[in-house]
Scaffold this active site. Structure first.
Site, PDB file in Angstrom:
ATOM      1  N   LYS A  54       0.797  -1.222   0.000  1.00 53.76           N
ATOM      2  CA  LYS A  54       0.000   0.000   0.000  1.00 53.76           C
ATOM      3  C   LYS A  54       0.832   1.276   0.000  1.00 53.76           C
ATOM      4  CE  LYS A  54      -4.591  -1.325   0.770  1.00 53.76           C
ATOM      5  NZ  LYS A  54      -4.536  -2.632   1.464  1.00 53.76           N
ATOM      6  N   SER A  79      -8.685   0.101   7.205  1.00 53.54           N
ATOM      7  CA  SER A  79      -8.625  -0.867   8.294  1.00 53.54           C
ATOM      8  C   SER A  79      -7.174  -1.144   8.673  1.00 53.54           C
ATOM      9  CB  SER A  79      -9.302  -2.165   7.883  1.00 53.54           C
ATOM     10  OG  SER A  79      -8.604  -2.748   6.811  1.00 53.54           O
ATOM     11  N   GLN A  84      -1.342   3.179   7.426  1.00 48.91           N
ATOM     12  CA  GLN A  84       0.098   3.316   7.648  1.00 48.91           C
ATOM     13  C   GLN A  84       0.790   3.866   6.422  1.00 48.91           C
ATOM     14  OE1 GLN A  84       2.022  -0.164   9.669  1.00 48.91           O
ATOM     15  NE2 GLN A  84      -0.044  -0.963   9.580  1.00 48.91           N
ATOM     16  N   ASP A 173       2.717 -17.174 -16.859  1.00 48.07           N
ATOM     17  CA  ASP A 173       1.512 -17.787 -17.427  1.00 48.07           C
ATOM     18  C   ASP A 173       0.286 -17.416 -16.599  1.00 48.07           C
ATOM     19  OD1 ASP A 173       2.923 -19.269 -19.450  1.00 48.07           O
ATOM     20  OD2 ASP A 173       3.644 -20.565 -17.833  1.00 48.07           O
ATOM     21  N   GLY A 180      -9.237  -6.926  -2.360  1.00 54.96           N
ATOM     22  CA  GLY A 180     -10.208  -6.357  -1.418  1.00 54.96           C
ATOM     23  C   GLY A 180     -11.105  -5.432  -2.220  1.00 54.96           C
ATOM     24  N   GLY A 183      -7.724  -2.371  -5.767  1.00 54.87           N
ATOM     25  CA  GLY A 183      -6.648  -1.459  -6.181  1.00 54.87           C
ATOM     26  C   GLY A 183      -5.424  -2.225  -6.666  1.00 54.87           C
ATOM     27  N   GLU A 205     -10.244 -13.439  -3.377  1.00 54.54           N
ATOM     28  CA  GLU A 205     -10.949 -12.834  -2.243  1.00 54.54           C
ATOM     29  C   GLU A 205     -11.160 -13.868  -1.152  1.00 54.54           C
ATOM     30  OE1 GLU A 205     -14.214  -9.737  -3.884  1.00 54.54           O
ATOM     31  OE2 GLU A 205     -14.607 -11.823  -4.296  1.00 54.54           O
ATOM     32  N   GLY A 209     -16.281 -13.065   1.766  1.00 58.29           N
ATOM     33  CA  GLY A 209     -16.513 -11.738   1.189  1.00 58.29           C
ATOM     34  C   GLY A 209     -16.240 -11.733  -0.297  1.00 58.29           C
ATOM     35  N   ASP A 211     -17.675 -10.464  -2.850  1.00 60.18           N
ATOM     36  CA  ASP A 211     -18.434  -9.459  -3.612  1.00 60.18           C
ATOM     37  C   ASP A 211     -17.826  -9.189  -4.989  1.00 60.18           C
ATOM     38  OD1 ASP A 211     -16.461  -8.166  -1.642  1.00 60.18           O
ATOM     39  OD2 ASP A 211     -16.693  -6.653  -3.210  1.00 60.18           O
ATOM     40  N   LYS A 274      10.276 -19.219   6.006  1.00 56.36           N
ATOM     41  CA  LYS A 274      10.754 -18.357   7.103  1.00 56.36           C
ATOM     42  C   LYS A 274      10.308 -16.911   6.941  1.00 56.36           C
ATOM     43  CE  LYS A 274      12.885 -22.191   7.750  1.00 56.36           C
ATOM     44  NZ  LYS A 274      12.121 -23.216   8.489  1.00 56.36           N
ATOM     45  N   SER A 305       0.884  -9.860  -0.441  1.00 56.03           N
ATOM     46  CA  SER A 305       0.616  -8.430  -0.405  1.00 56.03           C
ATOM     47  C   SER A 305       1.058  -7.736   0.871  1.00 56.03           C
ATOM     48  CB  SER A 305      -0.874  -8.195  -0.656  1.00 56.03           C
ATOM     49  OG  SER A 305      -1.652  -9.005   0.193  1.00 56.03           O
ATOM     50  N   ASN A 308       1.686  -7.569   7.868  1.00 53.49           N
ATOM     51  CA  ASN A 308       1.359  -6.909   9.130  1.00 53.49           C
ATOM     52  C   ASN A 308       0.302  -7.682   9.898  1.00 53.49           C
ATOM     53  OD1 ASN A 308       3.180  -4.851   8.685  1.00 53.49           O
ATOM     54  ND2 ASN A 308       1.692  -3.609   7.577  1.00 53.49           N
TER      55      ASN A 308
END
Ligand SMILES: *Cc1c(COP(=O)(O)O)cnc(C)c1O
Length: 320
Positions: A54, A79, A84, A173, A180, A183, A205, A209, A211, A274, A305, A308
């Site tokens: 992000k 969220s 951050q 390939d 989410g 983006g 997803e 959720g 959608d 690891k 992605s 955290n």
């Protein structure tokens, strides 16, 4: 007027991010390759600044502010990881940041956002509409709202992760991307369609959720209630207007993964590679393992992605 971003916008974002974002490593795993009978390339955004991709989108967007916008500051709702990302980008660029975060966001994410110098305002995600709240505060204080996904500059920035992956390992390939609000997926599509047009591109997803999957099937954006899943980075209720346009045009399909499949993937990454990958970051690999895609003999990119996750939460999840 904001317009749908293009491949050129992803290239321009990569220039802005040079020397600011990390060029994250691409890891391999002989065990994963053997298990799936494919060649897997893991793009490790868990090693990105602030621990997730992000930063790319937030920095790309905020670094394009004009003088007035810089003075007044940026506001966002998130969220966690986008919060951050905005707080860190704003600090680097010397711009004040206001962040709306749900009270039940992971403690580590709230603390990290405050640590980066952002002013955090907490809200109840089950009761309050974060988008309306964000727009209201932006209006009152003259702040520029940078949403977590539905913004052309954010999308273009997120696309630089897939761009780097393909630049480094060559055509793929298949590419699997957590989804989410879309983006990262739409940005990846802009990179992939120009560089590796034959690559199959899938968003993934949480099953609770789906959608985005429903939206693709229906041909219009489907809204759902906040889904109950450990993938807190993908608890979005709907795709964005911009992200959906790109996704419906350029993405082959949207798949899903269950929470137990995400936990299994988290364990695999910790034990075999690891590395700490947060639940949402595991969506791509969980789908590679369980979605029944024909991957045999294929070159498969997987975007991890983010990384955290509260340490106590991580321990709890992988211990079960
Ligand atoms: C935000 C986030 C996602 C989802 O990204 P979208 O652009 O909203 O689709 C996936 N993984 C992690 C770790 C995130 O922080």
């Amino acid at each position: 007027m904001l317009q749908l971003p293009t491949h050129e916008d992803v290239l321009a974002a990569a220039k802005r991010l040079l020397g600011q974002a990390h060029r994250t490593p691409v890891l391999r795993s002989a065990t994963a390759d053997r298990q799936l009978n494919a060649e897997l390339f893991f793009k490790c955004e868990n090693f990105q600044r602030m621990g997730a991709f992000k930063f790319r989108g937030a920095f790309n967007a905020i670094s394009q502010f004009d003088e007035r916008q810089r003075k007044a500051g940026v506001i966002t709702f998130s969220s966690g990881n986008h919060a951050q990302a905005v707080a860190l980008s704003a600090r680097i660029l010397g711009i004040p940041a206001t962040i709306l975060m749900p009270v039940d966001a992971p403690q580590a994410k709230i603390a990290a956002t405050r640590g980066y110098g952002g002013e955090v305002i907490l809200f109840d995600r089950y009761q309050q509409d974060r988008e309306a709240l964000g727009a209201q505060l932006a209006g009152e204080r003259g702040l520029t709202l940078i949403p977590p996904y539905d913004h052309p500059h954010v999308m273009a920035g997120q696309g630089t992760a897939a761009l780097e992956l393909i630049q480094e390992v060559g055509p793929l390939d298949v590419l699997l991307v957590p989804c989410g609000g879309g983006g990262l997926l739409s940005g990846s599509a802009l990179a992939v369609r120009a560089l590796a047009p034959k690559c199959k591109l899938y968003g993934v997803e949480p099953e609770a959720g789906n959608d985005g999957q429903q939206s693709l099937r229906k041909g219009e954006i489907v809204h759902i209630a906040t889904p109950n899943t450990i993938a807190d980075g993908a608890q979005t209720q709907h795709l964005g207007r911009f992200t959906f346009e790109v996704i419906r045009r350029d993405v082959d399909d949207i798949l899903t993964a269950t929470d137990p499949q995400l936990i299994e993937a988290m364990k695999f990454f910790a034990e075999r590679m690891k590395i700490v990958v947060e639940p949402t970051g595991c969506l791509g690999f969980a789908a590679a393992c369980h979605a029944g895609l024909p991957l045999q003999g294929k070159r498969v990119g997987v975007i991890l992605s983010g990384g955290n996750v509260d340490l106590a939460r991580f321990a709890q999840l992988v211990a079960g």
